[in-house]
Design a protein around this motif. Structure first.
Motif, short mmCIF file in Angstrom:
data_model
loop_
_atom_site.label_atom_id
_atom_site.label_comp_id
_atom_site.label_asym_id
_atom_site.label_seq_id
_atom_site.Cartn_x
_atom_site.Cartn_y
_atom_site.Cartn_z
N VAL A 37 -2.07 -0.46 -4.06
CA VAL A 37 -0.55 -0.89 -4.99
C VAL A 37 -0.39 -2.18 -5.63
O VAL A 37 -0.52 -1.52 -6.75
N LYS A 94 -4.55 12.13 1.91
CA LYS A 94 -4.72 11.09 1.03
C LYS A 94 -5.48 9.79 1.32
O LYS A 94 -5.01 9.85 2.71
N GLN A 95 -5.98 9.28 1.34
CA GLN A 95 -6.52 7.56 1.75
C GLN A 95 -4.87 6.69 1.17
O GLN A 95 -4.48 7.31 0.33
N ARG A 96 -5.45 5.94 2.31
CA ARG A 96 -4.15 5.13 1.77
C ARG A 96 -4.90 4.23 0.69
O ARG A 96 -6.32 3.91 0.18
N GLU A 97 -3.77 3.71 -1.02
CA GLU A 97 -4.46 3.46 -1.59
C GLU A 97 -3.27 2.23 -2.23
O GLU A 97 -2.50 1.63 -1.54
N TYR A 142 5.36 3.88 2.10
CA TYR A 142 5.07 2.42 0.77
C TYR A 142 4.70 1.52 2.24
O TYR A 142 6.09 1.72 2.83
N SER A 144 -3.14 3.00 -11.15
CA SER A 144 -1.07 4.48 -11.53
C SER A 144 -1.01 3.84 -11.56
O SER A 144 0.19 4.42 -12.29
N TYR A 193 0.85 -1.07 0.20
CA TYR A 193 0.25 0.08 -0.24
C TYR A 193 0.91 1.28 -0.06
O TYR A 193 2.23 1.02 -0.12
N ARG A 194 0.50 2.07 -0.44
CA ARG A 194 0.99 3.99 0.13
C ARG A 194 0.65 4.41 0.38
O ARG A 194 -1.00 4.27 -0.11
N GLN A 195 0.86 5.33 1.11
CA GLN A 195 -0.11 6.79 1.14
C GLN A 195 0.30 8.04 1.18
O GLN A 195 1.71 8.34 2.68
N ASP A 197 3.95 9.49 -7.28
CA ASP A 197 4.74 8.13 -6.84
C ASP A 197 5.08 8.35 -5.04
O ASP A 197 4.99 7.60 -4.44
N GLY A 209 -2.52 -1.24 -8.65
CA GLY A 209 -3.65 -0.71 -8.61
C GLY A 209 -3.56 0.08 -10.41
O GLY A 209 -2.35 0.25 -11.10
#
Length: 117
Positions: free
Chosen positions: A48, A43-46, A93, A62, A37-39, A89, A60
Protein backbone atom coordinates in the motif's frame (compact mmCIF):
# COMPACT_ATOMS: atom_id res chain seq x y z
CA UNK A 1 11.86 -9.40 21.11
CA UNK A 2 10.60 -7.61 18.03
CA UNK A 3 6.98 -6.54 17.92
CA UNK A 4 4.96 -4.56 15.42
CA UNK A 5 1.52 -3.74 16.75
CA UNK A 6 -1.11 -2.23 14.47
CA UNK A 7 -4.24 -0.43 15.61
CA UNK A 8 -6.90 1.94 14.34
CA UNK A 9 -8.90 -0.31 12.06
CA UNK A 10 -12.66 -0.55 12.12
CA UNK A 11 -15.89 -0.26 10.19
CA UNK A 12 -16.46 2.93 8.20
CA UNK A 13 -18.81 4.05 5.46
CA UNK A 14 -17.56 4.73 1.95
CA UNK A 15 -16.06 8.20 1.76
CA UNK A 16 -14.96 8.12 5.36
CA UNK A 17 -11.52 8.18 6.94
CA UNK A 18 -9.41 6.10 9.29
CA UNK A 19 -5.93 6.50 10.72
CA UNK A 20 -3.89 3.38 11.32
CA UNK A 21 -0.90 3.22 13.64
CA UNK A 22 1.91 0.69 13.96
CA UNK A 23 4.13 0.82 17.02
CA UNK A 24 7.45 -0.98 16.74
CA UNK A 25 9.63 -2.32 19.53
CA UNK A 26 12.83 -4.32 19.53
CA UNK A 27 14.21 -2.67 16.38
CA UNK A 28 16.22 0.47 15.66
CA UNK A 29 13.19 2.15 14.16
CA UNK A 30 15.01 5.05 12.52
CA UNK A 31 17.16 2.61 10.53
CA UNK A 32 14.17 0.90 8.98
CA UNK A 33 12.05 1.70 5.97
CA UNK A 34 8.47 1.04 7.02
CA UNK A 35 5.70 -0.37 4.87
CA UNK A 36 1.96 -0.90 5.00
CA UNK A 37 0.51 -3.87 3.16
CA UNK A 38 -3.05 -5.10 2.92
CA UNK A 39 -4.62 -8.45 2.25
CA UNK A 40 -8.21 -9.03 1.26
CA UNK A 41 -9.84 -12.48 1.31
CA UNK A 42 -8.86 -14.50 -1.74
CA UNK A 43 -6.40 -11.88 -2.95
CA UNK A 44 -2.63 -11.53 -2.88
CA UNK A 45 -0.98 -9.32 -0.31
CA UNK A 46 -0.66 -5.82 -1.78
CA UNK A 47 1.90 -3.15 -0.96
CA UNK A 48 0.00 0.00 0.00
CA UNK A 49 2.65 2.52 1.03
CA UNK A 50 6.30 2.85 1.94
CA UNK A 51 8.18 5.48 3.90
CA UNK A 52 11.96 5.43 3.84
CA UNK A 53 14.35 6.14 6.67
CA UNK A 54 14.75 9.62 5.23
CA UNK A 55 11.01 10.22 4.95
CA UNK A 56 10.44 9.78 1.23
CA UNK A 57 7.20 8.03 0.36
CA UNK A 58 5.73 5.81 -2.33
CA UNK A 59 2.20 4.54 -2.81
CA UNK A 60 0.36 1.83 -4.64
CA UNK A 61 -1.59 3.11 -7.63
CA UNK A 62 -4.91 2.22 -6.06
CA UNK A 63 -4.40 4.52 -3.06
CA UNK A 64 -2.46 7.45 -4.52
CA UNK A 65 -4.03 10.76 -3.59
CA UNK A 66 -6.17 9.18 -0.86
CA UNK A 67 -3.73 7.63 1.62
CA UNK A 68 -0.78 9.28 3.39
CA UNK A 69 2.01 7.42 5.20
CA UNK A 70 4.04 9.17 7.88
CA UNK A 71 6.38 8.28 10.72
CA UNK A 72 7.42 9.54 14.12
CA UNK A 73 10.83 8.17 15.00
CA UNK A 74 10.63 9.47 18.56
CA UNK A 75 7.55 7.30 19.09
CA UNK A 76 8.71 4.33 16.98
CA UNK A 77 5.44 4.66 15.12
CA UNK A 78 4.34 4.66 11.49
CA UNK A 79 0.90 5.92 10.49
CA UNK A 80 -1.42 5.47 7.55
CA UNK A 81 -4.03 8.17 7.08
CA UNK A 82 -6.76 6.81 4.83
CA UNK A 83 -9.25 9.23 3.30
CA UNK A 84 -12.05 8.81 0.75
CA UNK A 85 -12.27 5.14 1.62
CA UNK A 86 -13.89 2.76 -0.86
CA UNK A 87 -15.40 -0.70 -0.33
CA UNK A 88 -12.46 -2.15 -2.26
CA UNK A 89 -10.14 -0.88 0.48
CA UNK A 90 -11.60 -3.53 2.79
CA UNK A 91 -8.74 -5.75 3.97
CA UNK A 92 -6.47 -6.62 6.84
CA UNK A 93 -3.76 -3.96 6.98
CA UNK A 94 -0.30 -5.11 8.09
CA UNK A 95 2.84 -3.27 9.08
CA UNK A 96 6.29 -4.45 7.96
CA UNK A 97 9.81 -3.21 8.56
CA UNK A 98 12.70 -3.25 6.11
CA UNK A 99 16.08 -2.92 7.83
CA UNK A 100 18.20 -0.35 5.98
CA UNK A 101 15.66 -0.62 3.18
CA UNK A 102 16.69 -4.16 2.29
CA UNK A 103 14.25 -7.02 2.20
CA UNK A 104 11.47 -7.74 4.63
CA UNK A 105 11.76 -7.98 8.38
CA UNK A 106 8.92 -8.60 10.79
CA UNK A 107 5.16 -8.44 10.47
CA UNK A 108 2.45 -7.24 12.80
CA UNK A 109 -0.75 -9.17 13.40
CA UNK A 110 -2.78 -6.79 11.28
CA UNK A 111 -5.81 -4.60 11.81
CA UNK A 112 -9.09 -5.10 9.98
CA UNK A 113 -10.51 -2.28 7.88
CA UNK A 114 -14.04 -2.71 6.56
CA UNK A 115 -15.61 -0.12 4.28
CA UNK A 116 -19.36 -0.37 3.72
CA UNK A 117 -21.06 0.95 0.62
Amino acid sequence: QVQLVESGGGLVQAGGSLRLSCVASGILFSLNDMKWYRQAPGKQRELVAVISRGGSTNYGDSVKGRFTISRNNAKNTVYLQMNSLKPEDTAVYLCNNSPLGVGSGYWGQGTQVTVSS
